[in-house]
Design a protein around this motif. Sequence first.
Motif, PDB file in Angstrom:
ATOM      1  N   CYS A   1       0.850  -1.189   0.000  1.00 58.02           N
ATOM      2  CA  CYS A   1       0.000   0.000   0.000  1.00 58.02           C
ATOM      3  C   CYS A   1       0.888   1.241   0.000  1.00 58.02           C
ATOM      4  O   CYS A   1       2.084   1.139   0.280  1.00 58.02           O
ATOM      5  N   GLU A   2       0.316   2.388  -0.325  1.00 57.64           N
ATOM      6  CA  GLU A   2       1.129   3.602  -0.234  1.00 57.64           C
ATOM      7  C   GLU A   2       0.321   4.829   0.138  1.00 57.64           C
ATOM      8  O   GLU A   2      -0.872   4.914  -0.112  1.00 57.64           O
TER       9      GLU A   2
ATOM     10  N   ILE B   1       4.972   6.964   0.922  1.00 55.18           N
ATOM     11  CA  ILE B   1       5.321   6.181   2.107  1.00 55.18           C
ATOM     12  C   ILE B   1       4.692   4.830   1.843  1.00 55.18           C
ATOM     13  O   ILE B   1       3.458   4.690   1.825  1.00 55.18           O
ATOM     14  N   ILE B   2       5.548   3.852   1.543  1.00 57.67           N
ATOM     15  CA  ILE B   2       5.030   2.544   1.140  1.00 57.67           C
ATOM     16  C   ILE B   2       5.078   1.601   2.332  1.00 57.67           C
ATOM     17  O   ILE B   2       5.991   1.681   3.159  1.00 57.67           O
ATOM     18  N   TYR B   3       4.094   0.724   2.423  1.00 57.41           N
ATOM     19  CA  TYR B   3       4.042  -0.161   3.593  1.00 57.41           C
ATOM     20  C   TYR B   3       3.305  -1.460   3.270  1.00 57.41           C
ATOM     21  O   TYR B   3       2.443  -1.504   2.390  1.00 57.41           O
ATOM     22  N   CYS B   4       3.678  -2.491   3.994  1.00 58.91           N
ATOM     23  CA  CYS B   4       3.031  -3.804   3.860  1.00 58.91           C
ATOM     24  C   CYS B   4       2.270  -4.048   5.153  1.00 58.91           C
ATOM     25  O   CYS B   4       2.895  -4.349   6.178  1.00 58.91           O
ATOM     26  N   PRO B   5       0.943  -3.910   5.138  1.00 58.91           N
ATOM     27  CA  PRO B   5       0.160  -4.040   6.373  1.00 58.91           C
ATOM     28  C   PRO B   5       0.421  -5.363   7.092  1.00 58.91           C
ATOM     29  O   PRO B   5       0.487  -5.393   8.320  1.00 58.91           O
ATOM     30  N   GLU B   6       0.623  -6.437   6.317  1.00 58.79           N
ATOM     31  CA  GLU B   6       0.791  -7.761   6.952  1.00 58.79           C
ATOM     32  C   GLU B   6       2.143  -7.897   7.661  1.00 58.79           C
ATOM     33  O   GLU B   6       2.354  -8.832   8.414  1.00 58.79           O
ATOM     34  N   ARG B   7       3.053  -6.959   7.415  1.00 60.22           N
ATOM     35  CA  ARG B   7       4.357  -7.028   8.079  1.00 60.22           C
ATOM     36  C   ARG B   7       4.408  -6.201   9.361  1.00 60.22           C
ATOM     37  O   ARG B   7       5.397  -6.236  10.087  1.00 60.22           O
TER      38      ARG B   7
ATOM     39  N   TRP C   1      -4.363  -0.777  13.624  1.00 59.53           N
ATOM     40  CA  TRP C   1      -3.986  -0.268  12.303  1.00 59.53           C
ATOM     41  C   TRP C   1      -5.212  -0.012  11.431  1.00 59.53           C
ATOM     42  O   TRP C   1      -5.224   0.900  10.619  1.00 59.53           O
ATOM     43  N   LYS C   2      -6.221  -0.835  11.606  1.00 58.92           N
ATOM     44  CA  LYS C   2      -7.424  -0.676  10.768  1.00 58.92           C
ATOM     45  C   LYS C   2      -8.092   0.667  11.018  1.00 58.92           C
ATOM     46  O   LYS C   2      -8.695   1.248  10.125  1.00 58.92           O
ATOM     47  N   ALA C   3      -7.989   1.142  12.247  1.00 64.92           N
ATOM     48  CA  ALA C   3      -8.572   2.444  12.554  1.00 64.92           C
ATOM     49  C   ALA C   3      -7.674   3.576  12.045  1.00 64.92           C
ATOM     50  O   ALA C   3      -8.136   4.664  11.721  1.00 64.92           O
ATOM     51  N   LEU C   4      -6.386   3.284  11.964  1.00 62.16           N
ATOM     52  CA  LEU C   4      -5.424   4.320  11.571  1.00 62.16           C
ATOM     53  C   LEU C   4      -5.290   4.474  10.056  1.00 62.16           C
ATOM     54  O   LEU C   4      -4.925   5.531   9.570  1.00 62.16           O
ATOM     55  N   ILE C   5      -5.549   3.381   9.326  1.00 63.47           N
ATOM     56  CA  ILE C   5      -5.344   3.411   7.877  1.00 63.47           C
ATOM     57  C   ILE C   5      -6.678   3.366   7.136  1.00 63.47           C
ATOM     58  O   ILE C   5      -7.317   2.321   7.080  1.00 63.47           O
TER      59      ILE C   5
ATOM     60  N   GLY D   1      -9.350   2.734   4.525  1.00 63.50           N
ATOM     61  CA  GLY D   1      -9.399   1.814   3.387  1.00 63.50           C
ATOM     62  C   GLY D   1      -8.829   0.445   3.683  1.00 63.50           C
ATOM     63  O   GLY D   1      -8.980  -0.469   2.890  1.00 63.50           O
ATOM     64  N   LEU D   2      -8.158   0.298   4.823  1.00 65.24           N
ATOM     65  CA  LEU D   2      -7.576  -1.005   5.121  1.00 65.24           C
ATOM     66  C   LEU D   2      -8.671  -2.033   5.367  1.00 65.24           C
ATOM     67  O   LEU D   2      -8.548  -3.185   4.989  1.00 65.24           O
TER      68      LEU D   2
END
Length: 281
Positions: free
Chosen positions: A39-40, A87-93, A100-104, A106-107
Amino acid sequence: MAGQLILRKSDFFSGTEQAVNVADRYPQDVFAEHTHEFCELVIVWRGNGLHILNDRPYRITRGDLFYIRAEDRHSYASVNDLVLQNIIYCPERLKLNLDWKALIPGLEDGSFQPYSRLGTNGMNLVRQIITQIEQESRKAEAFSFCLTETLFAQLLITLHRHRYAVDSVPVTSSETLLDKLITALAGNLERTFMLEQFCHDNQCNERALRQQFRQQTGMTVNHYLRQLQICHAQYLLRHTDYLVSEVATRCGFEDSNYFSAVFTREMEMTPSQWRQRHLAD
Ligand code: RM4
Ligand code: NI
């Protein structure tokens, strides 16, 4: 879609543990449509370009913010000195035990607003955090990943506090005039914007402000406004069944014929032809 470009984790992250990384685009060049294995977050600092996200065009410039999910399709076209950071990130990592679901956005929730804006204050705060993320993510020390992740959470919370939907603009006094102006332009297409009035209300010099606008965004005020109108018109033609005259009004044109002439000049087809063409897609 056949032949779709997919950006791979292995090309953008070091190793299989790194969860967050920063990809500077000084500048962002034209970039073909793609999806990602990650994601980014896209934060635009200056210049301009056409960002097409899931077929919707956005004329982007300073202060624009996007939350892009891995599966979203996007591309950059007609860029002009466009400077942004991903800012690229892998949610599963992500390892920290945070919501995180509340912070991101669309997650988890299917319907979310991918586009919002940051004002001067928000931009200054996130710039500092991103610099720290960049420094930390380069290190291979104990707790570097952990600290990077902590900074990422800090970034998400800061964005959560400071971003705003473009049509609900809380223009605070701490904004610079330039950011106030960009927000005022992007925020309300339906009414005709009067720069003279804006400068009068804010007691500033119109010529100086125009110059600053051009320097930072790479466009004139009028060009930006026109591009916003065209992008919005494309969106309305495609996703609503408003009559062309109604689309014109909603994009700030009093005269529907004039709207059609402008649209045709920019897109090389009339609004109705454009709608026909894209409904068939
Ligand atoms: C590209 C472009 C893409 C992004 C990658 C990491 O230049 O900004 O959107 O996914 O970088
Ligand atoms: Ni991308």
